[in-house]
Design a protein around this motif. Sequence first.
Motif, PDB file in Angstrom:
ATOM      1  N   LYS A 132       7.768  14.222  -5.605  1.00 24.67           N
ATOM      2  CA  LYS A 132       8.561  13.051  -5.998  1.00 24.67           C
ATOM      3  C   LYS A 132       9.378  12.527  -4.822  1.00 24.67           C
ATOM      4  CE  LYS A 132      10.747  14.530  -9.660  1.00 24.67           C
ATOM      5  NZ  LYS A 132      11.460  14.653 -10.936  1.00 24.67           N
ATOM      6  N   ALA A 133       9.942  13.427  -4.031  1.00 20.49           N
ATOM      7  CA  ALA A 133      10.719  13.013  -2.852  1.00 20.49           C
ATOM      8  C   ALA A 133       9.811  12.329  -1.832  1.00 20.49           C
ATOM      9  CB  ALA A 133      11.413  14.215  -2.228  1.00 20.49           C
ATOM     10  N   LYS A 134       8.615  12.881  -1.661  1.00 23.75           N
ATOM     11  CA  LYS A 134       7.637  12.277  -0.750  1.00 23.75           C
ATOM     12  C   LYS A 134       7.282  10.863  -1.230  1.00 23.75           C
ATOM     13  CE  LYS A 134       2.874  13.268   0.646  1.00 23.75           C
ATOM     14  NZ  LYS A 134       1.797  14.257   0.506  1.00 23.75           N
TER      15      LYS A 134
ATOM     16  N   LYS B 178       7.878   7.218   0.678  1.00 23.04           N
ATOM     17  CA  LYS B 178       6.822   6.220   0.908  1.00 23.04           C
ATOM     18  C   LYS B 178       7.208   4.879   0.311  1.00 23.04           C
ATOM     19  CE  LYS B 178       2.867   9.335   1.251  1.00 23.04           C
ATOM     20  NZ  LYS B 178       1.600   9.750   0.620  1.00 23.04           N
ATOM     21  N   ASP B 179       7.860   4.905  -0.829  1.00 20.10           N
ATOM     22  CA  ASP B 179       8.319   3.670  -1.467  1.00 20.10           C
ATOM     23  C   ASP B 179       9.331   2.961  -0.572  1.00 20.10           C
ATOM     24  OD1 ASP B 179       8.312   1.852  -3.622  1.00 20.10           O
ATOM     25  OD2 ASP B 179      10.107   2.785  -4.473  1.00 20.10           O
ATOM     26  N   THR B 180      10.261   3.725  -0.023  1.00 23.38           N
ATOM     27  CA  THR B 180      11.262   3.155   0.885  1.00 23.38           C
ATOM     28  C   THR B 180      10.589   2.598   2.141  1.00 23.38           C
ATOM     29  OG1 THR B 180      12.940   4.683   0.061  1.00 23.38           O
ATOM     30  CG2 THR B 180      13.339   3.665   2.215  1.00 23.38           C
ATOM     31  N   LYS B 181       9.619   3.335   2.652  1.00 21.31           N
ATOM     32  CA  LYS B 181       8.866   2.867   3.826  1.00 21.31           C
ATOM     33  C   LYS B 181       8.205   1.529   3.530  1.00 21.31           C
ATOM     34  CE  LYS B 181       4.936   4.333   6.678  1.00 21.31           C
ATOM     35  NZ  LYS B 181       3.924   5.391   6.850  1.00 21.31           N
ATOM     36  N   GLY B 182       7.635   1.396   2.339  1.00 20.50           N
ATOM     37  CA  GLY B 182       7.011   0.131   1.938  1.00 20.50           C
ATOM     38  C   GLY B 182       8.013  -0.999   1.863  1.00 20.50           C
TER      39      GLY B 182
ATOM     40  N   VAL C 105      10.786  -1.251   3.576  1.00 22.59           N
ATOM     41  CA  VAL C 105      11.172  -1.600   4.949  1.00 22.59           C
ATOM     42  C   VAL C 105      10.084  -2.474   5.586  1.00 22.59           C
ATOM     43  CG1 VAL C 105      11.570  -0.676   7.264  1.00 22.59           C
ATOM     44  CG2 VAL C 105      12.660   0.392   5.292  1.00 22.59           C
ATOM     45  N   LYS C 106       8.829  -2.087   5.424  1.00 19.94           N
ATOM     46  CA  LYS C 106       7.733  -2.889   5.995  1.00 19.94           C
ATOM     47  C   LYS C 106       7.730  -4.301   5.419  1.00 19.94           C
ATOM     48  CE  LYS C 106       4.293   0.593   7.224  1.00 19.94           C
ATOM     49  NZ  LYS C 106       2.924   1.078   6.928  1.00 19.94           N
ATOM     50  N   ASP C 107       7.928  -4.410   4.099  1.00 23.58           N
ATOM     51  CA  ASP C 107       7.956  -5.733   3.476  1.00 23.58           C
ATOM     52  C   ASP C 107       9.108  -6.573   4.008  1.00 23.58           C
ATOM     53  OD1 ASP C 107       5.679  -5.341   1.963  1.00 23.58           O
ATOM     54  OD2 ASP C 107       6.766  -4.822   0.129  1.00 23.58           O
ATOM     55  N   THR C 108      10.259  -5.940   4.174  1.00 19.22           N
ATOM     56  CA  THR C 108      11.424  -6.654   4.695  1.00 19.22           C
ATOM     57  C   THR C 108      11.173  -7.137   6.121  1.00 19.22           C
ATOM     58  OG1 THR C 108      12.926  -5.378   3.298  1.00 19.22           O
ATOM     59  CG2 THR C 108      13.888  -6.459   5.224  1.00 19.22           C
ATOM     60  N   LEU C 109      10.610  -6.265   6.939  1.00 14.70           N
ATOM     61  CA  LEU C 109      10.319  -6.653   8.322  1.00 14.70           C
ATOM     62  C   LEU C 109       9.274  -7.761   8.388  1.00 14.70           C
ATOM     63  CD1 LEU C 109      10.297  -3.170  10.074  1.00 14.70           C
ATOM     64  CD2 LEU C 109      12.051  -4.932  10.229  1.00 14.70           C
ATOM     65  N   ASN C 110       8.240  -7.659   7.572  1.00 17.14           N
ATOM     66  CA  ASN C 110       7.202  -8.690   7.559  1.00 17.14           C
ATOM     67  C   ASN C 110       7.771 -10.019   7.084  1.00 17.14           C
ATOM     68  OD1 ASN C 110       5.159  -7.057   8.519  1.00 17.14           O
ATOM     69  ND2 ASN C 110       4.455  -6.480   6.479  1.00 17.14           N
ATOM     70  N   HIS C 111       8.624  -9.979   6.074  1.00 10.57           N
ATOM     71  CA  HIS C 111       9.238 -11.203   5.558  1.00 10.57           C
ATOM     72  C   HIS C 111      10.135 -11.825   6.625  1.00 10.57           C
ATOM     73  CE1 HIS C 111      10.884 -14.038   2.720  1.00 10.57           C
ATOM     74  NE2 HIS C 111      12.104 -13.658   3.051  1.00 10.57           N
ATOM     75  N   SER C 112      10.868 -10.980   7.336  1.00 14.78           N
ATOM     76  CA  SER C 112      11.751 -11.461   8.397  1.00 14.78           C
ATOM     77  C   SER C 112      10.940 -12.103   9.527  1.00 14.78           C
ATOM     78  CB  SER C 112      12.583 -10.302   8.937  1.00 14.78           C
ATOM     79  OG  SER C 112      13.394 -10.727   9.992  1.00 14.78           O
ATOM     80  N   ASP C 113       9.825 -11.463   9.899  1.00 13.70           N
ATOM     81  CA  ASP C 113       8.962 -12.022  10.945  1.00 13.70           C
ATOM     82  C   ASP C 113       8.388 -13.371  10.533  1.00 13.70           C
ATOM     83  OD1 ASP C 113       9.382  -9.899  12.627  1.00 13.70           O
ATOM     84  OD2 ASP C 113       7.498  -8.876  12.141  1.00 13.70           O
ATOM     85  N   GLU C 114       7.959 -13.473   9.295  1.00 16.60           N
ATOM     86  CA  GLU C 114       7.394 -14.734   8.797  1.00 16.60           C
ATOM     87  C   GLU C 114       8.455 -15.832   8.798  1.00 16.60           C
ATOM     88  OE1 GLU C 114       5.899 -13.783   4.941  1.00 16.60           O
ATOM     89  OE2 GLU C 114       4.231 -12.593   5.728  1.00 16.60           O
ATOM     90  N   GLN C 115       9.670 -15.475   8.414  1.00 16.15           N
ATOM     91  CA  GLN C 115      10.739 -16.454   8.389  1.00 16.15           C
ATOM     92  C   GLN C 115      11.083 -16.909   9.815  1.00 16.15           C
ATOM     93  OE1 GLN C 115      14.239 -15.056   6.408  1.00 16.15           O
ATOM     94  NE2 GLN C 115      14.989 -17.119   6.034  1.00 16.15           N
TER      95      GLN C 115
ATOM     96  N   LYS D  30       0.837  -1.208   0.000  1.00 11.11           N
ATOM     97  CA  LYS D  30       0.000   0.000   0.000  1.00 11.11           C
ATOM     98  C   LYS D  30       0.868   1.252   0.000  1.00 11.11           C
ATOM     99  CE  LYS D  30      -3.837  -2.118   2.480  1.00 11.11           C
ATOM    100  NZ  LYS D  30      -4.586  -2.135   3.744  1.00 11.11           N
ATOM    101  N   ASP D  31       1.929   1.250   0.811  1.00 15.66           N
ATOM    102  CA  ASP D  31       2.832   2.397   0.855  1.00 15.66           C
ATOM    103  C   ASP D  31       3.531   2.593  -0.491  1.00 15.66           C
ATOM    104  OD1 ASP D  31       2.388   3.309   3.482  1.00 15.66           O
ATOM    105  OD2 ASP D  31       3.747   1.795   4.284  1.00 15.66           O
ATOM    106  N   LYS D  32       3.910   1.491  -1.123  1.00 16.75           N
ATOM    107  CA  LYS D  32       4.562   1.586  -2.426  1.00 16.75           C
ATOM    108  C   LYS D  32       3.611   2.173  -3.471  1.00 16.75           C
ATOM    109  CE  LYS D  32       7.771  -2.240  -1.808  1.00 16.75           C
ATOM    110  NZ  LYS D  32       8.218  -3.519  -2.355  1.00 16.75           N
ATOM    111  N   MET D  33       2.353   1.786  -3.416  1.00 20.94           N
ATOM    112  CA  MET D  33       1.370   2.307  -4.370  1.00 20.94           C
ATOM    113  C   MET D  33       1.140   3.805  -4.126  1.00 20.94           C
ATOM    114  SD  MET D  33       0.852  -0.124  -6.370  1.00 20.94           S
ATOM    115  CE  MET D  33      -0.353   0.711  -7.354  1.00 20.94           C
TER     116      MET D  33
END
Length: 68
Positions: free
Chosen positions: A41-43, A47-51, A53-63, A6-9
Amino acid sequence: MSDGFKDKMRGAGDKVKGEAKEAFGKITDDKKKQAEGKADKAKGAAKDTKGDVKDTLNHSDEQNDRER
């Protein structure tokens, strides 16, 4: 749909909006509109970077859950 996606979108939307504003500003020689476009564009990039990070954290938690 994950929060990261969602953040990436939202970020992609801000980037597109920023590109349009910046292009309009260049065509009309409106420095303020160009600056707004760059800010959008910077904003969007943030948001893309935030997305990411969230994906990385979620993937890490699932693993970690699978390893237990």
